[in-house]
Motif scaffolding. Structure first.
Motif, PDB file in Angstrom:
ATOM      1  N   GLU A 101       8.741   3.439  -1.310  1.00  0.00           N
ATOM      2  CA  GLU A 101       8.917   4.419  -0.247  1.00  0.00           C
ATOM      3  C   GLU A 101       9.526   3.782   0.977  1.00  0.00           C
ATOM      4  O   GLU A 101      10.368   4.368   1.635  1.00  0.00           O
ATOM      5  N   HIS A 147       9.684  14.952   1.307  1.00  0.00           N
ATOM      6  CA  HIS A 147       8.562  14.021   1.461  1.00  0.00           C
ATOM      7  C   HIS A 147       7.244  14.707   1.120  1.00  0.00           C
ATOM      8  O   HIS A 147       6.407  14.185   0.369  1.00  0.00           O
ATOM      9  N   TYR A 172      14.063  10.932   0.508  1.00  0.00           N
ATOM     10  CA  TYR A 172      13.824  11.811   1.646  1.00  0.00           C
ATOM     11  C   TYR A 172      14.173  11.085   2.945  1.00  0.00           C
ATOM     12  O   TYR A 172      14.046   9.878   3.075  1.00  0.00           O
ATOM     13  N   GLY A 192       7.020  14.572   8.051  1.00  0.00           N
ATOM     14  CA  GLY A 192       8.217  14.196   7.335  1.00  0.00           C
ATOM     15  C   GLY A 192       8.976  15.403   6.830  1.00  0.00           C
ATOM     16  O   GLY A 192       8.668  16.550   7.128  1.00  0.00           O
TER      17      GLY A 192
END
Length: 684
Positions: free
Chosen positions: A665, A558, A629, A554
């Motif tokens: 998330e 992240h 992110y 990521g």
């Protein structure tokens, strides 16, 4: 400044100035009587004798426009004349005008049209297509012919995922109402589409079919291969099936046209009308009249485009004249010849940077002072905007962490900006280059973070104007001989009054550094710079760029967030430091980076608060929430946005970016996917 590909912010054609209303009205009035007679003649005679099928099924105009000071419209007129000759001789034609930019043109009548009807249909398309000028691309589908022009070779294109369309409108009444009959009608349309596709693919791209009261026609363009024709018609067939229960449907693809109808609309014997000399003479007369109309429309379009171009050029010269008057009387003015000699006539060995607005060269003035000379690209209206930003904003502010503008030159063949020289170039070369200039120790990194924060705080409220930089990133942080950071490149900067809460502006910046609410909505506040600064802080401490996947795990945001959640922030610090850093202070700086990159605008600190947290270790630092992110697949180096807008697809994810601070998330990853898709569409 590291070389990068950037597309600068530019105005849409819809914002161009209009012709003077009195001039325009006079021009129209002088031709009104003739135009009225022409269309009365067309409607009364031609349509009673034949059917050239000049109804417009679709007209598409592209978005891009030619560079200024190019003879695009005259070249377009010549291209249409060439196509006219080819159509008159062969029923179709394609041609390339080798100009700058080039013009690729294609025109084709459907095979069932007679010669006269073909000329009529093409003439009608020529009167309508100039509505798209001065755009670089357009295509028009009439029910009897097709015409298209582009600035690239499209002749072999069979399908276009973006612009292929379907038209289900009908001039023969409403849709089939009876449910049982509608089901049978759907089957009949499906059978007809299959048959006409098969016939056209085997018969040089043309076929007509009648089956159980449904009539169909398929026509591929002559430049498309047999396989491309089949592919195009199969796609069009799938789309027109969706038109049922409408009595009519048209598939309008890059390489073909497919139509079904409950009324017979095509000709059985294409040359039947040519047997009657009287009708033929009338048809040729009408074609000549329509050609005259086309010439009139093109002349009008050319006059309008010329007026617009002249008006824009005049406005830009007036703006430059004001700047010239101001700076010729000040110490900021440099002679072009002086700067030319200072850079050894812009020798390539003197080049120290390349950006979207131009190149930067190292120069030595007659007194021995070393400077950086920015050579601006004078190729569009955005040049004026960015020049004004650089001169007006930077010359009016002075701070140790802002690059200092020493002067400019606008009297020579190109415009130049003169800055103080930063011998250590840009921060990204210390952090990300494979062959690093040197390894920055912890104190140097901390001072760069603090200096950049102080520079931004000054921009946001330390001077008489509030300025938002909009493109804070490592390549725009220059380092002097003492590694003091200096914020550079104010080409995208915006200032606004104290009573304004935000600016609504076109999206501009670099992916990976852009605040999500600004990327989605286009509403600009100082917190957009805070977000970019937060990303920069994480990069400085970690020695890794946010614009790359790290072991496919990521983005940098992240990774830092996951380690923060497990109380292992020290693991993020650049391994090049070899554990030679104060762990508590490093963790505090990383936590500050996460605070600046929170999804919630209100939760991000101001730059004044950031400076306080960096300078006062006793200052309480809030706990950060999860940053938004993005997928690493979209965060690729040098992917910048410098345009007047972004695809409307991102609007449907705005709610996710404004969700509560405890958003999961998964919601943010879905948001990231949406942004990635919008970028892919924009690139196409």
């Amino acid at each position: 400044m590291k070389p990068e590909m950037e597309t600068r912010e530019r105005d849409e054609i819809s914002s161009l100035p209009n012709l003077n209303s009195m001039q325009f009205s006079a021009l129209i009035s002088s031709n009104l009587t003739w135009v009225f007679f022409l269309f009365f003649f067309i409607n009364f005679f031609s349509l009673s004798q034949s059917d050239p099928r000049i109804s417009v099924a679709s007209l598409f105009c592209g978005n891009s426009t030619p560079p200024p000071n190019t003879n695009y419209v005259p070249t377009f007129v010549k291209e249409m004349e060439v196509l006219s000759q080819l159509v008159a001789t062969n029923h179709w034609g394609h041609n390339v005008a080798n100009s700058t930019p080039p013009i690729y043109g294609l025109a084709q009548c459907f095979q069932d049209l007679s010669h006269t009807d073909c000329l009529l249909c093409y003439a009608a398309s020529r009167t309508k297509l100039p509505r798209c000028l001065p755009h670089l691309s357009a295509r028009i589908y009439l029910d009897g012919c097709f015409q298209r022009y582009e600035n690239y070779s499209f002749f072999n294109e069979s399908v276009d995922p973006i612009r292929d369309s379907v038209n289900c409108s009908s001039s023969y009444g409403d849709a089939i109402g009876d449910e049982a009959f509608s089901s049978e009608f759907r089957k009949n349309v499906g059978d007809l589409v299959d048959n006409v596709t098969r016939i056209a693919a085997a018969n040089k791209g043309f076929g007509v079919v009648e089956a159980k009261g449904v009539f169909g026609l398929a026509q591929c363009w002559k430049t498309v291969s047999r396989d491309g024709c089949r592919e195009c018609l199969e796609k069009a067939g799938k789309e027109v099936r969706k038109c049922v229960p409408s009595k009519e449907g048209r598939g309008l693809n890059a390489g073909c046209y497919l139509r079904y109808s409950t009324e017979k609309f095509y000709n059985d014997e294409a040359e039947e009308v040519n047997k009657h000399s009287g009708n033929s003479l009338i048809g040729y007369g009408i074609a000549i009249a329509l050609a005259g109309a086309a010439f009139f429309m093109l002349s009008l379009s050319a006059a309008y485009a010329g007026y617009v171009r002249f008006s824009k050029l005049k406005e830009e010269r007036e703006n430059l004249g004001q700047v010239s008057t101001l700076y010729n009387k000040s110490s900021l003015n440099f002679k072009y010849e002086t700067l030319e000699k200072a850079t050894d006539y812009f020798d390539s060995s003197r080049k120290i940077g390349q950006g979207g607005a131009g190149s930067v060269f190292k120069g030595t003035l007659p007194g021995g002072k070393t400077v950086a000379v920015k050579r601006l690209l004078f190729n569009s209206r955005q040049w004026v905007d960015e020049f004004f930003n650089e001169v007006n904003l930077v010359s009016g502010i002075q701070h140790k962490n802002l690059v200092k503008l020493l002067g400019c030159s606008i009297e020579g063949p190109e415009s130049l900006l003169v800055y103080e020289y930063a011998p250590n170039k840009s921060l990204d070369q210390f952090l990300f280059d494979k062959d690093k200039i040197q390894i920055l120790n912890w104190n140097q990194r901390f001072n760069i973070v603090l200096g950049t924060a102080e520079g931004l705080a000054y921009l946001h409220g330390g001077s008489q104007v509030r300025i938002i930089h909009r493109d804070i990133k490592s390549s725009n942080i220059l380092l002097d001989e003492n590694l003091t950071p200096k914020i550079a490149d104010f080409g995208l900067a915006r200032c606004f009054a104290a009573d304004k809460t935000h600016l609504s502006t076109g999206i501009a910046g670099t992916l990976g550094y852009m605040a999500p609410e600004y990327l989605v909505r286009g509403q600009l506040t100082e917190k957009a710079d805070v977000y970019s600064f937060g990303v920069l802080v994480l990069e400085i401490v970690c020695g890794r760029t946010n614009n790359a996947s790290i072991e496919d795990s990521g983005s940098l945001l992240h990774i830092v967030w996951k380690l923060y959640r497990t109380d292992r922030l020290a693991d993020c610090v650049d391994p090049c430091l070899e554990n030679d850093f104060p762990e508590k202070e490093a963790s505090r700086v990383l936590q500050l980076g996460l605070l600046c990159t929170q999804a919630s605008v209100a939760c991000r600190p101001s730059m004044d608060e950031v400076v306080q947290m960096l300078t006062n270790k006793d200052c309480e630092m809030p706990l950060p929430n999860q940053p938004p992110y993005l997928n690493a697949s979209m965060l690729q180096p040098n992917r910048s946005i410098r345009s007047s807008g972004i695809n409307s697809l991102v609007s449907n994810i705005l709610a996710k970016l404004e969700a509560s601070d405890t958003s999961t998330e998964s919601s943010f990853m879905q948001t990231s996917d949406g942004l990635s898709k919008s970028q892919e569409l924009q690139q196409k």
